[in-house]
Design a protein around this motif. Structure first.
Motif, PDB file in Angstrom:
ATOM      1  N   GLN A 242     -10.488   3.099   1.994  1.00  0.00           N
ATOM      2  CA  GLN A 242      -9.417   2.118   1.758  1.00  0.00           C
ATOM      3  C   GLN A 242      -8.279   2.328   2.755  1.00  0.00           C
ATOM      4  OE1 GLN A 242      -8.310   0.625  -2.151  1.00  0.00           O
ATOM      5  NE2 GLN A 242      -9.681   2.139  -3.081  1.00  0.00           N
TER       6      GLN A 242
ATOM      7  N   CYS B  64      -3.977  -8.050  -6.892  1.00  0.00           N
ATOM      8  CA  CYS B  64      -4.049  -6.788  -6.156  1.00  0.00           C
ATOM      9  C   CYS B  64      -5.222  -6.915  -5.186  1.00  0.00           C
ATOM     10  CB  CYS B  64      -4.248  -5.604  -7.091  1.00  0.00           C
ATOM     11  SG  CYS B  64      -4.384  -4.019  -6.201  1.00  0.00           S
TER      12      CYS B  64
ATOM     13  N   TYR C 178       0.860  -1.187   0.000  1.00  0.00           N
ATOM     14  CA  TYR C 178       0.000   0.000   0.000  1.00  0.00           C
ATOM     15  C   TYR C 178       0.898   1.240   0.000  1.00  0.00           C
ATOM     16  CZ  TYR C 178      -3.645   3.166   1.912  1.00  0.00           C
ATOM     17  OH  TYR C 178      -4.533   4.176   2.143  1.00  0.00           O
TER      18      TYR C 178
ATOM     19  N   GLY D  51      -3.632  -0.684  -2.434  1.00  0.00           N
ATOM     20  CA  GLY D  51      -3.818  -2.121  -2.265  1.00  0.00           C
ATOM     21  C   GLY D  51      -2.504  -2.806  -1.957  1.00  0.00           C
TER      22      GLY D  51
ATOM     23  N   ARG E 272      -7.468  -5.336  -2.126  1.00  0.00           N
ATOM     24  CA  ARG E 272      -7.841  -4.038  -1.552  1.00  0.00           C
ATOM     25  C   ARG E 272      -8.785  -4.232  -0.374  1.00  0.00           C
ATOM     26  NH1 ARG E 272      -7.487   0.703  -5.940  1.00  0.00           N
ATOM     27  NH2 ARG E 272      -5.668  -0.107  -7.042  1.00  0.00           N
TER      28      ARG E 272
END
Length: 429
Positions: free
Chosen positions: A378, A369, A271, A288, A371
Motif C-alpha cells: 500500500q 476510503c 494517507y 488510504g 486504497r
C-alpha cells in the motif's frame, strides 16, 4: 406542390399574361375568380397546428406534472381510456419506455377529443428535457420515443478564482458535468485541493440546448489553467488515431488512472502512518485516502481492470477491489451499496461506476476510503507518480506546433470575466 401551383396562379392573375386575363372573361367574372383563388390559397397555406409531431387541429390539450405515487393508470383515469388499452400500452411499452419509470414532477401532455367524451387519444411523457415518449391510445396502440430538436451553442468562458473553482464556474453558468471534465483533464497536473485566489482558467466547449434550456455539454474542446502563475494548456491533437490533450511542451495530460475516484470532491483524510481512528478511538496507520461526499455519490474505478473482490466485512463495509495490471491494485471502502453487475471477474473500464458512497463498516459518516497498492504494497496515492501516456511523437511535432499556435491565439482572445463590485469587496476583506 399544390400550394406552389396555387400561388403561381395568383401571381399570373395579378400580372396578366396567359393566365385568367388570356381568356378575356367579363370583368365581374374575372374579379370573382381572383377572389375565389385568393381564398383557396389562404385556406391551403393555413398551417396545421403540430405538437410533438401530431396534428392537433381536432384535439384539445391538457398539460400537467406527475404527482407523487401517480401511475399511467391514475394519470389516464379522468380521460375515459378503457382499461384494456392501458394494459396493452403497459405491456407493449417495456422495450421502448417502461411505464413503471414514470416519475414524480415530470411533465406530461394529454391530447383529447373536442367532443363531450374528452377521451384521450395521445399521452405524451417527457422523461427529460431532450426527449418525449408518445403513447397512442386508439384501437391501434402504438408507443414511440422522439428527441426534440437540439441547438449547439459554442461557449468560451474565462474566470479568476476568488471563492473556489466549483463556485466560480457555476456562477458563470458552467454545469457540474463540465466542471468534472475539467477536473479530470487537469487532475494529475493541478492539485485542486490547494487552489489559490487569483488562479485563472479558460475553457471552450459546446452546450446542447433544447427550447433554450441547456440539456448537456459536449466534451471540452480546449482549456487553460494558471496555478500560482504557472500556466498549463490543454491543447487537442490527434495522434495514433486518438484525439488527446497535450500541454504546451507536447506532454500528454492523460494518464493510466483518473486522479480521483469521485467526481470533484473534498479529501477529508490523507494517507498516514499514525492517525487517530474516530471509531476505534486509538492511533493507527491509515493507509488510504478519504473523500468526503454525500451518501449515494457515484464511485468510479480510476482505471481499467478486473474486479477481484466485491463483498462486505465488518471493517470495510461494502467494498470493491480491482486489479489493474501486475503492478497496480485499488480498493474502494464503506459503500452504501455495490454497483449493479459488479462481481468477481467483471472487467471494468476507467470511469465505470462500481458503487455508491456510504458509511458501512467502521465509518462515522458517509465517505469513500480509497486504497492503492503498488507491487503488493500500500502506497500514498496522492504522492504516486503515475506514468503519462505517450507524448507528441517526433514525426508529429511540426503539425502539433501549428495546431498549438492556432489554439493559443484562440485562448488568448477570450477575456477574463471581471468580478462584480460585491465580489471585489469580498476578495479585499
Amino acid at each position: 406542390m399544390k400550394k406552389t401551383w396555387i400561388a403561381a396562379g395568383i401571381f399570373l392573375l395579378s400580372v396578366g399574361g396567359n393566365g385568367f386575363y388570356g381568356c378575356s372573361p367579363k370583368k365581374e367574372e374575372k374579379e370573382k375568380q381572383i377572389v375565389e383563388a385568393v381564398a383557396t390559397v389562404e385556406e391551403e397555406i393555413k398551417e396545421e397546428q403540430i405538437l410533438y409531431g401530431i396534428n392537433i387541429d381536432e384535439l384539445d390539450i391538457v398539460e400537467g406534472v406527475v404527482g407523487r405515487n401517480q401511475t399511467l393508470s391514475t394519470l389516464l383515469a379522468p380521460f375515459n381510456v378503457p382499461y384494456q388499452i392501458i394494459d396493452a400500452i403497459a405491456k407493449k411499452s417495456k422495450d421502448i419506455f417502461d411505464v413503471r419509470n414514470i416519475a414524480f414532477d415530470k411533465k406530461y401532455t394529454v391530447l383529447t377529443s373536442k367532443d363531450s367524451s374528452s377521451q384521450a387519444h395521445f399521452f405524451i411523457y417527457e422523461p427529460n428535457p431532450a426527449e418525449f415518449v408518445v403513447f397512442q391510445l386508439d384501437d391501434q396502440v402504438d408507443i414511440y420515443k422522439e428527441a426534440k430538436p437540439v441547438e449547439i451553442n459554442k461557449r468560451e468562458v474565462a474566470g479568476e478564482i476568488n471563492t473556489s473553482l466549483y463556485v466560480n464556474m457555476v456562477e458563470q453558468g458552467i454545469s457540474p458535468d463540465l466542471i468534472d471534465q475539467f477536473a479530470d483533464l487537469y487532475g494529475w497536473t493541478v492539485d485542486f485541493q490547494r487552489l489559490q485566489r487569483g488562479d485563472k482558467y479558460k475553457v471552450i466547449f459546446n452546450e446542447r440546448l433544447v427550447e433554450g434550456q441547456v440539456v448537456g455539454v459536449d466534451d471540452i474542446q480546449m482549456a487553460y489553467f494558471e496555478h500560482r502563475g504557472d500556466p498549463c494548456y490543454a491543447i487537442p491533437f490527434e495522434q495514433n488515431g486518438e484525439l488527446s490533450f497535450f500541454d504546451q511542451e507536447g506532454n500528454s495530460l492523460k494518464k493510466a488512472f483518473l486522479r480521483d475516484p469521485l467526481k470533484y470532491s473534498r479529501i477529508s483524510s490523507r494517507y498516514s502512518l499514525r492517525r487517530y481512528h474516530p471509531v476505534q478511538k486509538r492511533y493507527k496507520a491509515h493507509l488510504g485516502t478519504d473523500y468526503a461526499a454525500p451518501r449515494g455519490t457515484e464511485i468510479r474505478t480510476v482505471g481499467d481492470g478486473t474486479v477481484i473482490a466485491a463483498s462486505y466485512t465488518s471493517g470495510n463495509g461494502n467494498y470493491v477491489k480491482i486489479k489493474h495490471n501486475s503492478t497496480y491494485t485499488t480498493q474502494y471502502l464503506h459503500m452504501s451499496k455495490i454497483g449493479k453487475g459488479i462481481r468477481v471477474g467483471k472487467r471494468v473500464k476507467q470511469g465505470d461506476v462500481i458503487g455508491y458512497v456510504g458509511s458501512t463498516g467502521l465509518a462515522t459518516g458517509p465517505h469513500l476510503c480509497f486504497r492503492f497498492w503498488k507491487r503488493g504494497r500500500q502506497e500514498d496515492w496522492l504522492n504516486e507518480d503515475i506514468p503519462p501516456s505517450e507524448p507528441i511523437l517526433e514525426e508529429n511535432k511540426a503539425a502539433f506546433e501549428r495546431v498549438k499556435t492556432e489554439k493559443l491565439a484562440q485562448l488568448a482572445s477570450i477575456p477574463y470575466q471581471q468580478p462584480s463590485t460585491d465580489e471585489k469587496l469580498l476578495t479585499q476583506k
